[in-house]
Design an enzyme around this catalytic site. Structure first.
Site, PDB file in Angstrom:
ATOM      1  N   ASP A 113      19.430  81.654-103.383  1.00 55.33           N
ATOM      2  CA  ASP A 113      20.800  81.530-102.876  1.00 55.33           C
ATOM      3  C   ASP A 113      21.715  82.590-103.486  1.00 55.33           C
ATOM      4  O   ASP A 113      21.551  82.949-104.643  1.00 55.33           O
ATOM      5  CB  ASP A 113      21.404  80.170-103.263  1.00 55.33           C
ATOM      6  CG  ASP A 113      20.934  79.048-102.355  1.00 55.33           C
ATOM      7  OD1 ASP A 113      20.310  79.339-101.333  1.00 55.33           O
ATOM      8  OD2 ASP A 113      21.218  77.892-102.692  1.00 55.33           O
ATOM      9  N   GLU A 145      49.687  62.253-107.587  1.00 58.85           N
ATOM     10  CA  GLU A 145      50.048  63.460-108.337  1.00 58.85           C
ATOM     11  C   GLU A 145      49.057  63.767-109.456  1.00 58.85           C
ATOM     12  O   GLU A 145      49.142  64.780-110.100  1.00 58.85           O
ATOM     13  CB  GLU A 145      51.455  63.330-108.921  1.00 58.85           C
ATOM     14  CG  GLU A 145      52.553  63.316-107.893  1.00 58.85           C
ATOM     15  CD  GLU A 145      52.467  64.497-106.920  1.00 58.85           C
ATOM     16  OE1 GLU A 145      52.520  65.637-107.379  1.00 58.85           O
ATOM     17  OE2 GLU A 145      52.335  64.251-105.717  1.00 58.85           O
ATOM     18  N   ARG A 186      20.934  70.505-104.781  1.00 59.98           N
ATOM     19  CA  ARG A 186      20.016  71.557-104.323  1.00 59.98           C
ATOM     20  C   ARG A 186      19.150  72.101-105.449  1.00 59.98           C
ATOM     21  O   ARG A 186      18.116  72.700-105.218  1.00 59.98           O
ATOM     22  CB  ARG A 186      20.796  72.724-103.716  1.00 59.98           C
ATOM     23  CG  ARG A 186      21.607  72.368-102.507  1.00 59.98           C
ATOM     24  CD  ARG A 186      22.531  73.506-102.101  1.00 59.98           C
ATOM     25  NE  ARG A 186      21.838  74.767-101.931  1.00 59.98           N
ATOM     26  CZ  ARG A 186      21.087  75.083-100.891  1.00 59.98           C
ATOM     27  NH1 ARG A 186      20.961  74.231 -99.909  1.00 59.98           N
ATOM     28  NH2 ARG A 186      20.481  76.246-100.830  1.00 59.98           N
ATOM     29  N   PRO A 234      42.786  70.135-109.509  1.00 54.68           N
ATOM     30  CA  PRO A 234      43.045  71.561-109.258  1.00 54.68           C
ATOM     31  C   PRO A 234      43.350  72.329-110.543  1.00 54.68           C
ATOM     32  O   PRO A 234      43.366  73.563-110.554  1.00 54.68           O
ATOM     33  CB  PRO A 234      44.255  71.555-108.316  1.00 54.68           C
ATOM     34  CG  PRO A 234      44.776  70.169-108.289  1.00 54.68           C
ATOM     35  CD  PRO A 234      43.719  69.251-108.826  1.00 54.68           C
TER      36      PRO A 234
HETATM   37  N1  ADE Z   1      41.900  67.450-106.347  1.00 60.58           N
HETATM   38  C1  ADE Z   1      42.887  67.976-105.594  1.00 60.58           C
HETATM   39  N2  ADE Z   1      42.682  69.279-105.359  1.00 60.58           N
HETATM   40  C2  ADE Z   1      41.513  69.610-105.994  1.00 60.58           C
HETATM   41  C3  ADE Z   1      40.776  70.805-106.146  1.00 60.58           C
HETATM   42  N3  ADE Z   1      41.174  71.958-105.601  1.00 60.58           N
HETATM   43  N4  ADE Z   1      39.655  70.764-106.878  1.00 60.58           N
HETATM   44  C4  ADE Z   1      39.244  69.616-107.452  1.00 60.58           C
HETATM   45  N5  ADE Z   1      39.894  68.457-107.350  1.00 60.58           N
HETATM   46  C5  ADE Z   1      41.026  68.444-106.626  1.00 60.58           C
END
Ligand code: ADE
Length: 236
Positions: free
Chosen positions: A169, A116, A154, A89
């Protein structure tokens, strides 16, 4: 294109890889996907992959001395070391522009985290391309890796039946509008009619209607896409 998946849960990908367009692309040799079970690189008797974070705190951290040798070995399986992508994330946001960039590679290695996250030294040593699929937290990188495979695939020539369909797209380069509303039979359902123009047979008029529909929809829902400067989208 070759894609190597590195994961603690290879089973998550099984159903996904064996259905529909992806299955077809693999069978036709357009895509070669291999998954690697990260725990095989745990060399103690308990197969430990993670440990408590230094300094305390919740959750567990994936160990650098397991992950780095794993990635290095997987990289060595092919003469082309490929582009290493870490799903996290904290990465740069995945956009169609990034997808286009990844689709130009001949080999991708997708490293999926759990718990984590990874010990920071995994990043310091391997310098992966860190990618996030959105501002929300998943249980791990597997679903994000699938989003990458799905969107990149794709763009590989021959994967989609109709070569033009991916270039039209939404979000692809040269098209920053949402797609127009689509209708098919029945013409009237529960009192709701499909627009008469679409049944008029007048292709000029139909194209005009679609263009207006795309613009109105984008303006109402995603005005950010109408900005001239796409650099925002790249997260730079
Ligand atoms: N791992 C946990 N959350 C994630 C996300 N939003 N994007 C990519 N990998 C992740």
């Amino acid at each position: 294109m070759r894609i190597d998946l590195i994961t603690l849960f290879p089973g998550i990908f099984e159903g996904y890889l064996s259905e529909s367009i992806l299955k077809d692309a693999i069978e036709r040799g357009l895509l070669d996907v291999r998954s690697h079970y990260m725990r095989q690189w745990a060399n103690d008797k308990h197969n430990t992959m993670d440990d408590r974070p230094f300094g305390g705190g919740p959750g567990m951290v994936l160990k650098v001395d397991r992950v780095v040798p794993c990635v290095e070995e997987v990289r060595s399986y092919d003469a082309n070391p490929g582009r290493l992508v870490m799903l996290t994330p904290q990465g740069r946001p995945l956009t169609q522009r990034v997808v286009e960039e990844l689709a130009r590679e001949e080999r991708l290695i997708l490293l999926c985290g759990r718990y984590e996250g990874f010990d920071q030294r995994v990043v310091d040593i391997l310098r992966p391309d860190e990618i996030s699929i959105g501002d929300y937290v998943l249980n791990g990188g597997e679903v994000a890796a699938m989003a990458i495979i799905d969107s990149v695939m794709r763009l590989i020539p021959g994967v989609l039946g109709d070569e033009t369909s991916a270039s039209l797209d939404s979000f692809s380069s040269g098209n920053r509008l949402l797609e127009e509303d689509q209708y098919t039979r029945p013409r009237v359902y529960r009192g709701l009619s499909a627009p008469d123009i679409l049944l008029s047979g007048d292709h000029g008029l139909i194209e005009k209607w679609r263009e207006i529909n795309r613009k109105e929809k984008t303006f109402a829902r995603r005005p950010d896409l109408l900005d001239d400067d796409p650099s925002e989208e790249r997260g730079v």
